[in-house]
Design a protein around this motif. Structure first.
Motif, short mmCIF file in Angstrom:
data_model
loop_
_atom_site.label_atom_id
_atom_site.label_comp_id
_atom_site.label_asym_id
_atom_site.label_seq_id
_atom_site.Cartn_x
_atom_site.Cartn_y
_atom_site.Cartn_z
N MET A 73 4.87 -0.61 0.46
CA MET A 73 2.54 -0.18 0.67
C MET A 73 1.88 -0.38 -0.23
O MET A 73 0.87 -1.24 0.41
CB MET A 73 3.39 0.64 1.86
N ASN A 74 2.36 0.55 -1.29
CA ASN A 74 1.00 0.94 -1.83
C ASN A 74 1.27 -0.11 -3.05
O ASN A 74 -0.33 0.03 -3.78
CB ASN A 74 1.68 2.86 -2.86
N ARG A 75 2.41 -0.50 -3.46
CA ARG A 75 1.39 -1.50 -4.47
C ARG A 75 1.02 -2.82 -3.49
O ARG A 75 -0.15 -3.53 -4.84
CB ARG A 75 3.20 -2.30 -4.84
N ALA A 76 1.05 -3.02 -2.57
CA ALA A 76 0.73 -4.03 -1.97
C ALA A 76 -0.80 -3.39 -1.18
O ALA A 76 -2.17 -4.03 -1.99
CB ALA A 76 1.24 -4.51 -0.30
N ILE A 77 -1.15 -2.31 -1.09
CA ILE A 77 -2.08 -1.40 -0.87
C ILE A 77 -3.63 -1.50 -2.58
O ILE A 77 -4.59 -2.33 -2.49
CB ILE A 77 -2.05 -0.86 -0.56
N GLY A 78 -2.42 -0.97 -3.40
CA GLY A 78 -3.20 -1.44 -4.53
C GLY A 78 -3.39 -2.80 -5.21
O GLY A 78 -4.75 -3.18 -5.68
N SER A 79 -2.67 -3.88 -4.79
CA SER A 79 -3.96 -5.28 -4.64
C SER A 79 -4.71 -5.38 -4.13
O SER A 79 -5.50 -6.40 -4.88
CB SER A 79 -2.14 -6.15 -4.61
N VAL A 80 -4.47 -5.55 -3.11
CA VAL A 80 -5.83 -4.96 -2.53
C VAL A 80 -7.25 -4.92 -2.49
O VAL A 80 -8.11 -5.85 -2.42
CB VAL A 80 -5.64 -5.11 -0.71
N TRP A 81 -6.61 -3.17 -3.17
CA TRP A 81 -8.06 -2.58 -3.46
C TRP A 81 -8.36 -3.38 -4.89
O TRP A 81 -9.66 -3.31 -5.18
CB TRP A 81 -8.11 -1.40 -3.56
N SER A 82 -7.48 -3.78 -5.36
CA SER A 82 -7.87 -4.88 -6.82
C SER A 82 -8.79 -5.86 -6.66
O SER A 82 -9.60 -6.22 -7.26
CB SER A 82 -6.30 -4.85 -7.68
N GLY A 83 -8.11 -6.61 -5.98
CA GLY A 83 -9.23 -7.61 -5.19
C GLY A 83 -9.88 -7.74 -4.73
O GLY A 83 -10.82 -8.72 -5.09
N VAL A 84 -10.04 -6.89 -4.12
CA VAL A 84 -11.81 -6.44 -3.90
C VAL A 84 -12.47 -5.88 -4.84
O VAL A 84 -14.29 -6.37 -5.48
CB VAL A 84 -11.97 -5.02 -2.70
N GLY A 85 -12.04 -5.31 -6.38
CA GLY A 85 -13.04 -4.56 -7.07
C GLY A 85 -13.18 -5.45 -7.82
O GLY A 85 -13.99 -5.52 -7.73
N PHE A 86 -12.30 -7.12 -8.23
CA PHE A 86 -12.62 -8.17 -8.88
C PHE A 86 -13.73 -9.16 -8.75
O PHE A 86 -14.53 -9.53 -8.70
CB PHE A 86 -11.31 -8.88 -8.95
N ILE A 145 -9.00 5.23 -13.69
CA ILE A 145 -8.07 5.20 -14.70
C ILE A 145 -7.31 6.32 -14.78
O ILE A 145 -6.48 6.66 -14.64
CB ILE A 145 -8.54 4.26 -16.03
N ALA A 146 -8.15 7.52 -14.86
CA ALA A 146 -7.60 8.56 -14.77
C ALA A 146 -6.89 9.40 -13.54
O ALA A 146 -5.94 9.79 -13.48
CB ALA A 146 -8.67 9.69 -14.63
N SER A 147 -7.58 8.56 -11.98
CA SER A 147 -7.53 9.14 -11.19
C SER A 147 -5.28 8.03 -10.78
O SER A 147 -4.72 9.18 -10.30
CB SER A 147 -8.08 8.42 -9.73
N ILE A 148 -6.21 7.15 -11.15
CA ILE A 148 -4.64 5.86 -11.42
C ILE A 148 -3.68 7.08 -11.78
O ILE A 148 -1.96 6.87 -11.33
CB ILE A 148 -4.95 5.30 -11.15
N ALA A 149 -3.78 7.06 -12.79
CA ALA A 149 -2.70 7.63 -14.36
C ALA A 149 -1.96 8.89 -13.89
O ALA A 149 -1.01 9.36 -13.54
CB ALA A 149 -3.02 8.29 -15.31
N ALA A 150 -2.85 9.52 -12.76
CA ALA A 150 -2.44 10.99 -12.54
C ALA A 150 -1.46 10.43 -11.23
O ALA A 150 -0.62 11.69 -10.95
CB ALA A 150 -3.11 12.07 -11.95
N SER A 151 -1.80 10.04 -10.52
CA SER A 151 -0.95 9.37 -9.34
C SER A 151 0.56 8.87 -10.01
O SER A 151 1.14 9.06 -9.32
CB SER A 151 -1.97 8.43 -8.67
N LYS A 152 0.19 8.06 -11.00
CA LYS A 152 1.65 7.31 -11.14
C LYS A 152 2.57 8.49 -11.92
O LYS A 152 2.96 8.42 -12.07
CB LYS A 152 1.34 6.21 -12.09
#
Length: 204
Positions: A93-106, A77-84
């Motif tokens: 592209m990064n929004r799509a990639i974020g969705s991919v990794w979120s899906g992998v995490g779930f 969460i801290a890393s994502i917040a810092a990136s934002k």
């Protein structure tokens, strides 16, 4: 299909292709910390299984992974917040990639809960537990493969292939201390190091 909807889809794919060729991938921090936290937990379990560490409570190993997950959640969460804060919400592209990794995490979380439930229901914890690590690295492989396509970075497909290739070995040594050591090494190769590479490239 509606022509406007088709045009919108084509424009979106074009934006991904353009972004992939020129924009940094910004989710390296989440991958880096995943590799650090969970490979550390795997090393602890390896030491316990190999008899190097003696634990007084049989629930220690479950606590070990729970603590790793909690620490990872905070760091992610801290890393994502810092990136934002630094880059904003990111490009297509990064929004799509974020969705991919979120899906992998779930998917990883659902897989863990499902296999644990099956193990409890069938009273086969010892038989089911060794399947978790190979299944997780397969999901990492899917994530890397899709992200490679979205970003245009071919080296990510190589990380995906490494993930797929490691799964049969981890399954073969399931139930042995070697599995956890191999899992820690695999996570370092498919999460920690690639995540660090992405972090460095986004800062450059």
């Amino acid at each position: 299909m509606d022509s406007n909807a088709l045009k919108s889809d084509i424009d979106y794919l074009k934006s991904l292709a353009l972004d992939g060729g020129r924009a940094p991938v910004m989710n390296g921090g989440a991958l880096f910390w995943a590799g650090i936290c969970f490979s550390a937990a795997a090393v602890v379990q390896y030491l316990v299984m190999d008899g190097v560490l003696t634990v007084p409570n049989p629930w220690f190993l479950a606590l070990n992974w729970g603590v790793a997950a909690a620490i990872y959640a905070v760091l992610c969460i801290a890393s994502i917040a810092a990136s934002k804060r630094r880059y904003g919400v990111g490009n297509a592209m990064n929004r799509a990639i974020g969705s991919v990794w979120s899906g992998v995490g779930f998917a990883i979380f659902a897989l863990f809960v499902t296999l644990t439930a099956a193990a409890v229901g069938m009273k086969a914890m010892e038989q089911m537990q060794p399947l978790i690590a190979p299944a997780i690295v397969i999901l990492y492989g899917v994530g890397w493969w899709v992200v490679s396509v979205l970003s245009g970075r071919k080296w990510m497909a190589g990380v995906g292939l490494l993930s797929f290739a490691s799964a049969p070995f981890l399954a073969f040594v399931g139930g042995q201390p070697l599995q956890m050591l191999g899992y820690a090494i695999t996570l370092t190769l498919i999460a920690t190091i690639p995540g660090l590479v992405l972090m460095r490239s986004s800062e450059g």
